[in-house]
Design a protein around this motif. Structure first.
Motif, mmCIF file in Angstrom:
data_model
loop_
_atom_site.group_PDB
_atom_site.id
_atom_site.type_symbol
_atom_site.label_atom_id
_atom_site.label_comp_id
_atom_site.label_asym_id
_atom_site.label_seq_id
_atom_site.Cartn_x
_atom_site.Cartn_y
_atom_site.Cartn_z
ATOM 1 N N LEU A 1 21.548 -0.685 -109.227
ATOM 2 C CA LEU A 1 22.471 -1.816 -109.175
ATOM 3 C C LEU A 1 22.404 -2.544 -107.835
ATOM 4 N N ILE B 1 30.550 -5.343 -114.700
ATOM 5 C CA ILE B 1 29.253 -5.967 -114.433
ATOM 6 C C ILE B 1 28.906 -6.851 -115.614
ATOM 7 N N VAL C 1 23.315 -8.346 -114.959
ATOM 8 C CA VAL C 1 23.250 -7.323 -113.906
ATOM 9 C C VAL C 1 22.793 -5.993 -114.499
#
Length: 287
Positions: A25, A60, A64
């Motif tokens: 991430l 998110i 993403v």
């Protein structure tokens, strides 16, 4: 500052998959390793499921999530770690298993400056470091479960760890992974578990002696001391087998009764009642 672009994570259980997820991430290329192809695929499913839940909860975006998944690859061959700049092992809390992994990484990771970090909860870092040909590059890097949520990382340099290794690891944890670090001594339990484990074991002894029920102990600590989770629910989350291994290591180091695993904990582990991961511990999760 040196940027770590290629991270290796060995072990795709709760801790390893969490570390891999956080790194992906944050824009890092992650190669995650497991002992078998099946275990590696299980790790992929675990991380994918966690990211999907992040999308469902609005934490998110789908974009993403997809970018993070694209940065993740999986292997069951540690030889594929050869090009990694930084490797974190997060395998079972077992001295022999961890030593074998660190020794293998020492042989296959090509970059002589690559950091070999161990996510051990309690084992002496120096014992793992001296099993390699590069003890100055070995350091403890203790994450907390669940890794995507918990912000703390304990950094544990051994007597053999180079100052440069400590500095690079601290920068990697804070600037690239977005974590907060504390430096801990290379003694079993480090800072957090040396304080936490006696408290958890005391809760087990209260149940064992019939002083209070698990529910009342947890409710008391949650509502009376503002703890987000009571000690017995926390043990179920951590895993009773993991807690016993940490307690054993602490007792071996300090030889103090407060670190000795209670008989009830040992019996529950022997019976396979390990907490959430087995479906039953101090509470029943089968539903």
């Amino acid at each position: 500052m040196e940027t770590i672009a290629r991270l290796g994570v060995v072990g795709c259980g709760l801790m390893g998959s969490g570390i891999a997820e956080v790194a992906a991430l944050r824009g890092i290329d992650v190669l995650a390793a497991e002992a078998t192809r099946e275990a590696a695929e299980a790790g992929r499913r675990r991380i994918t499921g966690s990211l999907d839940r992040g999308v469902l909860r609005g934490k998110i975006s789908e974009e993403v999530r997809d970018l993070a998944l694209a940065r993740l690859s999986f292997t069951h061959d540690l030889g594929n770690m050869a090009d990694r700049q930084f490797v974190i092992e997060a395998v079972a809390e077992n001295r022999d298993i961890k030593t074998n992994v660190i020794q293998t990484l020492d042989k296959v990771v090509a970059d002589p400056r690559a950091v070999l970090a161990t996510n051990t909860s309690s084992l002496p870092i120096v014992d793992l470091a001296v099993a390699t040909e590069r003890p100055e590059q070995v350091i403890g890097m203790h994450f907390f479960n669940p890794v995507p949520v918990q912000t703390l990382v304990e950094l544990i340099p051994a007597l053999t760890t180079a100052e440069d290794t400590l500095d690079r690891t601290r920068r990697f944890a804070t600037e690239q992974l977005g974590k907060v670090t504390v430096q801990a001594p290379d003694r079993s339990g480090f800072v957090v578990n040396a304080l936490l484990v006696p408290y958890l074991l005391a809760a087990v002894r209260m149940v064992e002696s019939g002083s209070a029920s698990a529910e009342d102990i947890d409710r008391g600590m949650e509502l009376g001391c503002a703890h987000p989770m009571g000690p017995l629910r926390l043990l179920d989350l951590v895993g009773l087998d993991t807690a016993q291994a940490i307690a054993d290591s602490l007792y071996d180091e300090y030889r103090e009764p407060l670190y000795a695993p209670p008989a009830l904990l040992r019996r529950m582990v022997a019976a396979g009642r390990l907490g959430r991961k087995s479906g039953r511990g101090f509470y029943d999760y089968s539903a």
